[in-house]
Design an enzyme around this catalytic site. Structure first.
Site, PDB file in Angstrom:
ATOM      1  CB  CYS A 157     -16.835  30.536 -35.430  1.00  0.00           C
ATOM      2  SG  CYS A 157     -16.703  30.142 -37.176  1.00  0.00           S
TER       3      CYS A 157
ATOM      4  CB  CYS B  56     -16.870  33.199 -38.163  1.00  0.00           C
ATOM      5  SG  CYS B  56     -17.675  31.620 -38.141  1.00  0.00           S
ATOM      6  CG  ASP B  57     -15.546  35.786 -35.271  1.00  0.00           C
ATOM      7  OD1 ASP B  57     -16.141  36.363 -36.201  1.00  0.00           O
ATOM      8  OD2 ASP B  57     -16.133  35.281 -34.301  1.00  0.00           O
TER       9      ASP B  57
END
Ligand code: NAP
Length: 319
Positions: free
Chosen positions: A135, A138-139
């Site tokens: 992701c 997300c990261d």
């Protein structure tokens, strides 16, 4: 453990499941929606969606919120964060057991989606959360001024690769062929991005690290058979999806990858069981196609419930 009885049980709270529930509810079926997490599905992680009709550009989380708000206008019983224990789709009454509840219903709509496929190479599993991520949204922020590697040649790999250039010093995109699968417009953006460097005709072999974090990836050029290594601190595999079907695999017809086979009315091989969205075999996996599948599944689940009242099972089967 509480027993809950519905006309229609929707399994999965992504775009397909939410719209299936909406259509079933509009057809007057007592409907619930069960998810192993919160509702929203995959789009929750998409930074920007540019191909959902009516929204030239919308954040995935925002679109998911709109879907759920729409569902909340109807009387849908929502069961998020349920841990599935057992599913039986084979009887006239379908049964879904979770840790907290037993759900029973005459129809089930499977909208469980799909999860990121794994590379299956050495180091991948070991470094999840320590440099390996599925992701970028997300990261991505963890990779400011660092080099990262994206694997895959589809829309997800190329779009997420471009997204990562907001943070990373350099983004390598490794693809096993020399032609990308991604849409031309997506490709063009990547080719014009100075921070993106493509490594074509190549596959990763092993992910290695230092101090419990990814530091290198070895790879092989499939045309020359030469191997090489690149130094990266992040690895983002985007090589497609695997259907989330483990709890009911074998009870309905699926293809060789496990995607559910349905007819044009989203009916599976099991009477009263429908499938919609990414979990089914389909040539296109987009939010808009998932939503469309959900509508068809919801309508035909309601039709099936109505038919149950008037005709015999044998007649439904031969329809
Ligand atoms: P995809 O289109 O199936 O692409 C997967 C890519 O990974 C392909 O390039 C494939 O190579 C490669 N690949 C597969 N297995 C591999 C392996 N074991 N090792 C190395 N490479 C491997 O998947 P996706 O990009 O996740 O997209 C899935 C669906 O979501 C598509 O319908 C896509 O259009 C849609 N999507 C849409 C958007 C958007 O419209 N905004 C964004 C993301 C995704 P080959 O090309 O050689 O097969």
């Amino acid at each position: 453990m509480e027993e809950k009885i519905f006309d229609c049980i929707v399994l999965g709270g992504g775009p397909a499941g939410i719209n299936a529930a909406l259509y079933a509810l509009r057809g007057n079926a007592k409907t619930c929606i069960i998810d192993t997490s919160t509702l929203g599905g995959q789009p929750v992680n998409y930074l920007e969606i540019e191909n959902y009709l009516g929204f030239p550009s919308i954040n995935g989380y925002e679109l998911s919120e709109k879907f759920e708000e729409h569902l909340d206008k109807f009387n849908c019983e929502k069961f998020p964060n349920e841990e599935i224990q057992f599913i039986d789709l084979t009887g006239e009454i379908k049964i879904i057991k979770t840790l907290k509840n037993v759900f029973k219903g005459r129809t089930v709509i499977l909208a469980t989606g799909a999860s990121a496929s794994k590379l299956g190479i050495k180091g991948e599993k070991e470094y999840i959360g320590h440099g390996v991520s599925y992701c970028a949204v997300c990261d991505g922020g963890f990779y400011k001024e660092k080099n990262v590697l994206v694997i895959g040649g589809g829309n997800a790999a190329v779009e997420e690769g471009c997204y990562l250039t907001k943070f990373a010093k350099k983004v390598y995109i490794m693809h096993r062929r020399n032609e990308l699968r991604a849409d031309k417009i997506v490709q063009q953006r990547a080719f014009e991005n100075e921070k993106v460097e493509f490594i074509f005709d190549s596959i990763p072999l092993e992910i290695t690290g230092e101090n419990n974090h990814v530091s290198k990836v070895s790879y092989k050029n499939l045309k020359t058979a030469k191997t090489d290594t690149i130094s990266v601190e992040g690895v983002f595999p985007y090589i497609g999806f695997t259907p989330n079907a483990k709890h009911f695999s074998g009870q309905i017809m699926q293809d060789e990858k496990g995607f559910i086979l349905v007819d044009s009315c989203m009916r599976t091989s099991e009477l009263g069981v429908f499938a919609a969205g990414d979990v089914r075999k389909t040539p296109l996996r987009q939010v808009i196609t998932a939503v469309s599948d959900g509508a068809v599944a919801g309508v035909y689940a309601v039709k099936y419930l109505e038919e149950l009242k008037t005709v015999s099972k044998k007649e439904i089967l031969s329809a």
